[in-house]
Design an enzyme around this catalytic site. Sequence first.
Site, PDB file in Angstrom:
ATOM      1  N   LYS A  12       0.847  -1.186   0.000  1.00 38.26           N
ATOM      2  CA  LYS A  12       0.000   0.000   0.000  1.00 38.26           C
ATOM      3  C   LYS A  12       0.883   1.237   0.000  1.00 38.26           C
ATOM      4  CE  LYS A  12      -4.503   0.960   0.329  1.00 38.26           C
ATOM      5  NZ  LYS A  12      -5.488   0.338  -0.572  1.00 38.26           N
ATOM      6  N   THR A  57      -4.166  -5.073   0.849  1.00 41.02           N
ATOM      7  CA  THR A  57      -3.446  -3.814   1.033  1.00 41.02           C
ATOM      8  C   THR A  57      -4.257  -2.862   1.910  1.00 41.02           C
ATOM      9  OG1 THR A  57      -4.337  -2.792  -0.991  1.00 41.02           O
ATOM     10  CG2 THR A  57      -2.308  -4.085  -1.192  1.00 41.02           C
ATOM     11  N   ASP A  58      -5.589  -3.033   1.932  1.00 42.41           N
ATOM     12  CA  ASP A  58      -6.407  -2.218   2.827  1.00 42.41           C
ATOM     13  C   ASP A  58      -6.089  -2.538   4.284  1.00 42.41           C
ATOM     14  OD1 ASP A  58      -8.763  -0.288   2.955  1.00 42.41           O
ATOM     15  OD2 ASP A  58      -9.482  -1.921   4.227  1.00 42.41           O
ATOM     16  N   PHE A 165      33.606  27.772 -11.500  1.00 43.32           N
ATOM     17  CA  PHE A 165      33.891  26.528 -12.220  1.00 43.32           C
ATOM     18  C   PHE A 165      34.836  26.877 -13.362  1.00 43.32           C
ATOM     19  CE2 PHE A 165      32.544  22.927 -15.086  1.00 43.32           C
ATOM     20  CZ  PHE A 165      33.104  21.935 -14.292  1.00 43.32           C
ATOM     21  N   ARG A 182      29.853  32.910  -9.462  1.00 46.01           N
ATOM     22  CA  ARG A 182      28.546  32.522  -9.998  1.00 46.01           C
ATOM     23  C   ARG A 182      27.585  32.210  -8.855  1.00 46.01           C
ATOM     24  NH1 ARG A 182      28.933  26.157 -11.992  1.00 46.01           N
ATOM     25  NH2 ARG A 182      29.754  25.323 -10.033  1.00 46.01           N
ATOM     26  N   GLN A 225      30.891  19.129  -7.148  1.00 41.66           N
ATOM     27  CA  GLN A 225      31.481  17.895  -6.637  1.00 41.66           C
ATOM     28  C   GLN A 225      32.324  18.146  -5.395  1.00 41.66           C
ATOM     29  OE1 GLN A 225      31.272  18.849  -9.792  1.00 41.66           O
ATOM     30  NE2 GLN A 225      31.138  17.110 -11.208  1.00 41.66           N
ATOM     31  N   ASN A 251      22.697  20.843 -10.129  1.00 43.82           N
ATOM     32  CA  ASN A 251      23.174  22.210 -10.308  1.00 43.82           C
ATOM     33  C   ASN A 251      22.079  22.993 -11.035  1.00 43.82           C
ATOM     34  OD1 ASN A 251      24.706  24.499 -10.454  1.00 43.82           O
ATOM     35  ND2 ASN A 251      26.235  23.692 -11.846  1.00 43.82           N
ATOM     36  N   HIS A 253      20.800  25.981 -12.600  1.00 45.91           N
ATOM     37  CA  HIS A 253      21.543  27.103 -13.173  1.00 45.91           C
ATOM     38  C   HIS A 253      20.806  28.435 -13.049  1.00 45.91           C
ATOM     39  CE1 HIS A 253      24.243  24.106 -14.741  1.00 45.91           C
ATOM     40  NE2 HIS A 253      23.277  23.527 -15.411  1.00 45.91           N
TER      41      HIS A 253
END
Length: 301
Positions: A12, A57-58, A165, A182, A225, A251, A253
């Site tokens: 469930k 599942t109930d 970077f 940045r 990283q 990332n 942007h």
Amino acid sequence: MPHQVWTQSYGKSRVRLAKVDRDTDVHQYTELSVDVELDGDFDAVYTQGDNTLALPTDTMKNTVYAFARELDPCELETFAWTLGSHFVENFDHISHAAIKITETPWERLVIDGEAHPHAFSGSSTERNTCHAVITAPPKEGEEPEGAIECGLEGLTLLKTTDSGFSKFLKDQYTTLPEVNDRIFATTLSAKWVYNDTPDNWRAIRERIRTILIREFSARFSPSVQATLFEMASAVLDAEPAVEEINLTMPNLHRHLINLTSFDLDNPNILFLPTDEPHGNITASICRERAEEAHAHDHDHG
């Protein structure tokens, strides 16, 4: 040609619940979504239409509600383990129970400098997570075995500088310019496992979150990283009970908008937020294993 059931699981999903702790005038509010998944001897349900061993599942949904009434679901790990253990201990044909819990945090409102006893806000996309897999004990009377993976997802972080970077690999298709200032934006997902049972599940979860946020903002980031590794390493250094941690940091942007067509400059102040496409960085950082340390020493002996 005969056929067989190779793998199976059923359960469930998205059993949602909210619980209010009214033991004091300062109420606690917990909101969860619970997934239950069972594995075991269910072949006949598929191959013969025999539902004798099929737990509805109930019923799983109702079990979640009953356990939430009796237990404190605020401690995700204990709730998940107790719930999963119920299925493998009470039904001989169930070999594994996987319980996944996602918690929606709600923050207590502060009115005129005072924490409100029963009013909350919940606008954040962040979620706490717990995934427990419990295995039936090999012998009657023994305790179930298993593993718990804790985590969080949807933690949105951004810093407007101290990120760059540059000096990356280039080929004939590279158009990305090098940059040393940045915006760094991400939506963090973290998962970790323990080598020991923490004294306080809730407290260590909060400490890990605090460490991740602190390290994200602490220093210049030469890449996603490198920052990911620093964040994960800080958790391992501060929390000996954490054996391994996995971080996913897309990332997201923020592209500098070109205003030259309007005879305007853009001194790194106006950006276009976008999340498609985005870089996706993920890694698991663990403590150095003894055999790996030995091999490393041998290679550099």
